[in-house]
Design an enzyme around this catalytic site. Structure first.
Site, PDB file in Angstrom:
ATOM      1  N   CYS B  77       0.827  -1.208   0.000  1.00 55.55           N
ATOM      2  CA  CYS B  77       0.000   0.000   0.000  1.00 55.55           C
ATOM      3  C   CYS B  77       0.865   1.262   0.000  1.00 55.55           C
ATOM      4  O   CYS B  77       1.535   1.521  -0.984  1.00 55.55           O
ATOM      5  CB  CYS B  77      -0.991  -0.022   1.166  1.00 55.55           C
ATOM      6  SG  CYS B  77      -2.283   1.223   0.972  1.00 55.55           S
ATOM      7  N   HIS B 175      -4.011  -4.675  -0.069  1.00 50.13           N
ATOM      8  CA  HIS B 175      -3.616  -5.230   1.227  1.00 50.13           C
ATOM      9  C   HIS B 175      -3.743  -6.756   1.209  1.00 50.13           C
ATOM     10  O   HIS B 175      -4.841  -7.276   1.391  1.00 50.13           O
ATOM     11  CB  HIS B 175      -4.509  -4.659   2.337  1.00 50.13           C
ATOM     12  CG  HIS B 175      -4.206  -3.233   2.644  1.00 50.13           C
ATOM     13  ND1 HIS B 175      -3.224  -2.863   3.534  1.00 50.13           N
ATOM     14  CD2 HIS B 175      -4.714  -2.089   2.165  1.00 50.13           C
ATOM     15  CE1 HIS B 175      -3.156  -1.542   3.597  1.00 50.13           C
ATOM     16  NE2 HIS B 175      -4.054  -1.038   2.775  1.00 50.13           N
ATOM     17  N   GLU B 177      -2.859  -8.772   3.407  1.00 51.72           N
ATOM     18  CA  GLU B 177      -3.243  -9.256   4.748  1.00 51.72           C
ATOM     19  C   GLU B 177      -4.737  -9.126   4.997  1.00 51.72           C
ATOM     20  O   GLU B 177      -5.251  -9.644   5.981  1.00 51.72           O
ATOM     21  CB  GLU B 177      -2.434  -8.503   5.813  1.00 51.72           C
ATOM     22  CG  GLU B 177      -2.855  -7.065   6.101  1.00 51.72           C
ATOM     23  CD  GLU B 177      -2.357  -6.020   5.094  1.00 51.72           C
ATOM     24  OE1 GLU B 177      -1.869  -6.390   4.007  1.00 51.72           O
ATOM     25  OE2 GLU B 177      -2.469  -4.819   5.411  1.00 51.72           O
TER      26      GLU B 177
END
Lengths: 251, 194
Positions: B77, B175, B177
């Site tokens: 990001c 992202h 995650e």
């Protein structure tokens, strides 16, 4: 293409989900982490956890819960309920929350929005607005819909975005709990005047309601609680329904 | 396998560490030069504002250290934008791995670009095991355009780089995650295949 988001909302009290859950294969239906993980598997795009009895003493419980959620759940989630300071937000973000949402505290102290946006970035500041039509105009209510504030919906939403809110979560109190559909017209007006995403909440009763608010209502996302918790609408089927009708969704 | 997640003032480090944990990997969260140099894999997450993040990297000397690293490095990001030459956000001079700018999205749709969107990737190792156009989660207002370093692209207002690579430096605008199983697969590929 950017897809429309479907967001289940979980109400939390003392670290447990409070609304009745009629769900399949859950060891502990009251455990927000397990319920959230199940929704993530089913295709929910984000989750919202609202601590409905948040107090200072309980903030620690909430922080611990947020850590558990972040450890187990692989989609973004928003946390709200009683957040009234930058330090509370910092705790929650450091514990793994992706976004936080504020409501009454921002009405009381609009400068809180600016402070949070500058410190943490607009992308994690969601303003929740509870609105109800009074004498033909949408007014903003606080404290879980108990108190009518001085503010008007459209002006407040615009001001909040100018101050740095990165997303608006609009709950129509007139629609909420009716299962007769989202407040499509109000959502559309808000979505058209604001440069940030709008999440519609309140009134979901059947799959068509999601279609209506995501198309005619121009919402970027739709949020619901009981229809998902009681299994009246199943997320995989809802998304298939939306996709078949041409709404971009993640499947 | 020693994985270091660089901690600076603009990171969602807990979520990245949690995602690695779910894949069975421990990580070290650190900004210590020695720990970073000894790492087998380095992850550079980021949520925040570019010029403030760059000031912090300069104060800590990480701006000198990072471009010299030779082990696989993954920016996420804001991490991707900081690996560019320059960011319009706060007019920040950045780390200059990718010779291009991070720009604010032009008007045309809502900003930030927030939610799940498709990536069209080049089928490289980082994307092993994924479908052609998997969905991943984005939250950003600035973007890096398409370039010779693009390894995945996404369309929002205009086509932009959702992933970049130059030598050992990889970067993702989304992202991983927070991108469900797809994101976990990408992290696993970075750890195990690169």
């Amino acid at each position: 293409m950017l897809t429309k988001r479907i967001i289940p909302c979980l109400d939390i009290k003392d670290g447990k989900t409070v609304k009745g859950i009629n769900f399949i294969n859950l060891r502990d239906a009251g455990d927000p982490v397990e319920l959230g993980a199940r929704y993530a598997e089913l295709g929910a795009d984000e989750l919202v956890f609202l601590d409905i009895a948040a107090t200072l003493e309980r903030r620690k419980t909430l922080t611990e819960l947020v850590k558990r959620i972040a450890r187990d759940i692989n989609i973004p989630f928003t946390v709200g309920g009683g957040i009234d300071s930058a330090s509370a937000v910092e705790d929650l973000l450091n514990s793994g929350a992706d976004k936080i949402t504020i409501n009454s505290s921002a009405v009381k102290n609009p400068g809180l929005i600016d402070e949070l946006a500058v410190r943490f970035g607009s992308q994690c500041v969601v303003l929740s607005i509870d609105a109800k039509r009074i004498n033909g105009v949408e007014k903003v209510f606080t404290n879980g819909g108990r108190n009518e504030s001085e503010k008007f919906l459209l002006l407040w939403a615009k001001e909040a975005v100018e101050r740095g809110a990165g997303e608006i979560l609009l709950t129509s109190m007139d629609a909420d709990g009716t299962k007769n559909g989202f407040a499509v017209v109000t959502t559309r007006t808000l979505s058209e005047i604001l440069p940030v995403p709008v999440v519609a909440s309140g009134g979901a009763g059947k799959e068509e309601h999601f279609f209506d608010v995501l198309t005619k209502g121009k919402a970027d996302a739709a949020l619901a609680a009981s229809v998902f918790h009681f299994g009246e609408i199943k997320i995989p089927e809802l998304k298939k329904f939306l996709k078949n009708k041409g709404v971009p969704v993640r499947i | 396998m020693k994985i270091v997640i660089i901690k600076y003032n603009a990171g969602n480090v807990f979520s990245v560490a949690s995602a690695l944990r779910r894949l069975g990997y421990d990580s070290i969260i650190s900004r210590d030069a020695k720990a970073i140099k000894q790492a087998d894999k380095i992850i550079f997450p980021g949520v925040g504002e570019a010029s403030g993040a760059m000031s912090f990297l300069r104060e800590t000397g990480l701006d000198i250290l990072i471009p010299k690293l030779e082990k696989p490095f993954l920016g996420i990001c804001l991490g991707l934008q900081l690996l560019c030459q320059y960011s319009e956000e706060g007019n920040a001079e950045c780390l200059g791995i990718f010779d291009q700018k991070a720009k604010l999205f032009p008007p045309g749709n809502k900003i930030p670009h927030m939610g799940w969107n498709e990536i069209k990737h080049n089928g490289g190792k980082l994307f092993t095991g994924l479908t052609d156009k998997p969905f991943v989660y984005f939250v950003h207002s600035y973007y890096a355009g398409l370039s010779e370093f693009t390894i995945a692209e996404t369309d929002y207002i205009l086509p932009f780089s959702s992933a970049l690579r130059k030598d050992n430096f990889y970067a993702l605008q989304f992202h991983p995650e927070k991108s469900g199983k797809t994101g976990e697969q990408i992290l696993k590929n970075f750890i195990e295949l690169i």
